[in-house]
Design a protein around this motif. Structure first.
Motif, PDB file in Angstrom:
ATOM      1  N   VAL A 104      16.629  84.931  69.077  1.00 58.05           N
ATOM      2  CA  VAL A 104      17.529  86.070  69.334  1.00 58.05           C
ATOM      3  C   VAL A 104      17.298  87.193  68.316  1.00 58.05           C
ATOM      4  CG1 VAL A 104      19.876  86.952  69.518  1.00 58.05           C
ATOM      5  CG2 VAL A 104      19.492  84.793  70.244  1.00 58.05           C
ATOM      6  N   LYS A 126      23.242  90.398  66.204  1.00 57.09           N
ATOM      7  CA  LYS A 126      22.652  89.214  66.751  1.00 57.09           C
ATOM      8  C   LYS A 126      23.411  87.751  66.209  1.00 57.09           C
ATOM      9  CE  LYS A 126      19.302  89.877  63.349  1.00 57.09           C
ATOM     10  NZ  LYS A 126      19.702  91.159  62.695  1.00 57.09           N
ATOM     11  N   SER A 127      23.823  87.694  65.260  1.00 56.67           N
ATOM     12  CA  SER A 127      24.426  86.451  64.550  1.00 56.67           C
ATOM     13  C   SER A 127      25.764  86.371  65.265  1.00 56.67           C
ATOM     14  CB  SER A 127      24.465  86.402  63.109  1.00 56.67           C
ATOM     15  OG  SER A 127      23.509  86.364  62.469  1.00 56.67           O
ATOM     16  N   VAL A 162      25.270  85.071  68.923  1.00 61.73           N
ATOM     17  CA  VAL A 162      25.281  83.560  69.171  1.00 61.73           C
ATOM     18  C   VAL A 162      26.437  82.900  68.891  1.00 61.73           C
ATOM     19  CG1 VAL A 162      23.951  81.811  68.256  1.00 61.73           C
ATOM     20  CG2 VAL A 162      22.876  84.030  68.612  1.00 61.73           C
ATOM     21  N   THR A 207      17.890  83.244  64.898  1.00 62.55           N
ATOM     22  CA  THR A 207      18.387  84.929  64.867  1.00 62.55           C
ATOM     23  C   THR A 207      17.360  85.354  63.892  1.00 62.55           C
ATOM     24  OG1 THR A 207      20.142  84.505  63.048  1.00 62.55           O
ATOM     25  CG2 THR A 207      20.763  84.353  65.381  1.00 62.55           C
ATOM     26  N   VAL A 248      18.165  91.578  71.500  1.00 63.90           N
ATOM     27  CA  VAL A 248      19.515  92.257  71.585  1.00 63.90           C
ATOM     28  C   VAL A 248      19.474  93.801  71.955  1.00 63.90           C
ATOM     29  CG1 VAL A 248      21.705  92.519  70.559  1.00 63.90           C
ATOM     30  CG2 VAL A 248      20.199  90.810  69.772  1.00 63.90           C
ATOM     31  N   ASP A 276      19.959  80.493  61.530  1.00 61.83           N
ATOM     32  CA  ASP A 276      20.513  81.808  61.435  1.00 61.83           C
ATOM     33  C   ASP A 276      19.598  82.588  60.357  1.00 61.83           C
ATOM     34  OD1 ASP A 276      22.074  84.077  62.212  1.00 61.83           O
ATOM     35  OD2 ASP A 276      23.654  83.528  60.593  1.00 61.83           O
ATOM     36  N   GLN A 277      19.353  83.894  60.505  1.00 65.51           N
ATOM     37  CA  GLN A 277      18.480  84.444  59.557  1.00 65.51           C
ATOM     38  C   GLN A 277      17.120  83.873  59.289  1.00 65.51           C
ATOM     39  OE1 GLN A 277      20.860  86.304  56.245  1.00 65.51           O
ATOM     40  NE2 GLN A 277      22.617  86.060  57.457  1.00 65.51           N
TER      41      GLN A 277
END
Length: 390
Positions: A40, A48-49, A52, A195, A221, A138-139
């Protein structure tokens, strides 16, 4: 209760207040079902986080993906602290294994030795017949800082540092290859979601197979339409039994304009507007007078920061925030999660003073800073909540 989350991303428990993204969440669900590997991608501040965590994951937990496997284990990690260590630790925790450094280290070694097969063997031994596992990285862009540039000249750096960087590049490559392999082999019901900021897309070609995997399934996104932004602004208030006045709603949409990266700033302004409305009786609609009183989009963040700063040593605060940001080799400003002990050293302050700074900038809904839970103070890692602060 304040229905707006401020600067921090939406969490699973906030999904009730997560409006305007239903179509996007449904599209993520479709891609994940087809590919099992879902990057993503979005600009900083695009949400974006949150999309999700508060959009996709509640749909998974609701049983919308796989009919006969409607239960989920979720391993959420960030790769910056050591990707294989994080993967081993978070996977064990997802399956309810107790905090055990030795057991996590042993599983990490199994991943190093046995790679994708070792991970899937572990899942197969622990997962129930009706369960799936979601690995959320994430990240993901932190993997590039962990790996390093790869342009090191052995003549200009000492051998120890060169060996460390070589080890990091090897671990980063193994981690990325494992994520791709997990999704491709399909011997176990494991799904992978990443993400990542769009400005790191060009860096993906340092890993074999990653560009190809991302080309097959990445989700960029999209900008929220005016209607969707209106839902995100007004939906939480309506859920609490009131609403945002039409004239304020129009003002917010016009002030936001096409600045998609300002969504966290908008959320923070709404958080403080709601606080002001509630402190003044909480009667009627949330209106322009409440929004303007907290400084609007342009000043709400600044005013809150100034309020947090009162009574603190400005030099120490400056040093803490500077330590929590970094500039990578392409001059991009990025967050730099840092251990509490390191912050104490760079701030030139006592641990009590640094903890007071962290508390001040995280209390009362500010969430400028946050700490990751750890078994001891030495392991506490502090981070900035969002790049918009930088």
């Amino acid at each position: 209760m304040n229905p707006y989350v401020g600067l921090r991303p939406f969490l699973e428990d906030d999904s009730l207040y997560f409006f305007g993204r239903d179509e996007q969440s449904t599209e993520l669900l479709r891609i994940l079902h087809e590919t099992r590997f879902l990057p993503v991608i979005g600009s900083s501040g695009s949400g974006k986080s949150s999309l999700v965590i508060a959009g996709l994951i509640p749909k998974l937990l609701g049983g919308f993906l796989v009919g006969n496997r409607d239960a989920w284990r979720i391993a959420t990690l960030r790769p910056g602290d050591g990707p294989l260590h994080s993967l081993a630790n978070r996977t064990r925790r997802a399956f309810g294994d107790t905090e055990d450094d030795a057991a996590s280290a042993a599983f990490e070694q199994e991943l190093i030795d046995g790679h994708t097969g070792a991970f899937l063997d572990y899942v197969g031994a622990h997962i129930a017949p009706n369960e799936n596992l979601l690995v959320l990285v994430d990240q993901f862009e932190e993997i590039f800082a962990f790996r390093g540039s790869g342009d090191d000249d052995i003549e200009t750096i000492d051998r120890v540092k060169h060996a460390t960087r070589a080890h990091r590049r090897e671990e980063a490559a193994a981690f990325v290859d494992m994520l791709i392999g997990i999704a491709e082999r399909r011997t176990q019901p494991v799904y992978v979601v990443l993400t990542m900021r769009t400005d790191f897309l060009g860096d993906c070609d340092v890993f074999f197979g990653l560009p190809e995997a991302m080309n097959r399934s990445q989700y960029l996104v999209p900008r929220m339409a005016r209607r969707q932004l209106g839902q995100a602004i007004n939906g939480p208030a309506r859920l609490m039994g009131t609403s945002v006045a039409p004239r304020l709603l129009d003002q917010l949409l016009n002030d936001l304009g096409d600045r998609f990266d300002r969504l966290p700033v908008l959320q923070h302004a709404l958080l403080r507007t709601w606080d002001y409305w509630e402190s003044n009786g909480g009667i009627g609609q949330v209106d322009q007078e409440h929004f303007n009183a907290i400084g609007g989009l342009e000043s709400a963040l600044e005013r809150d920061a100034e309020q947090a700063l009162k009574g603190l040593d400005q030099r120490e605060v400056r040093n803490v925030f500077k330590a929590l940001t970094d500039t990578d080799i392409r001059q991009r400003r990025v967050r730099r999660p840092t251990l509490l002990g390191e912050l104490v050293n760079v701030a030139g302050a006592s641990i009590d003073d640094v903890e007071a700074i962290i508390q001040r900038f995280s209390e009362n809904g500010r969430s400028f800073l946050y700490q990751r839970k750890a078994p001891s103070k030495a392991d506490i890692r502090v981070d900035i909540s969002h790049e918009s602060l930088i």
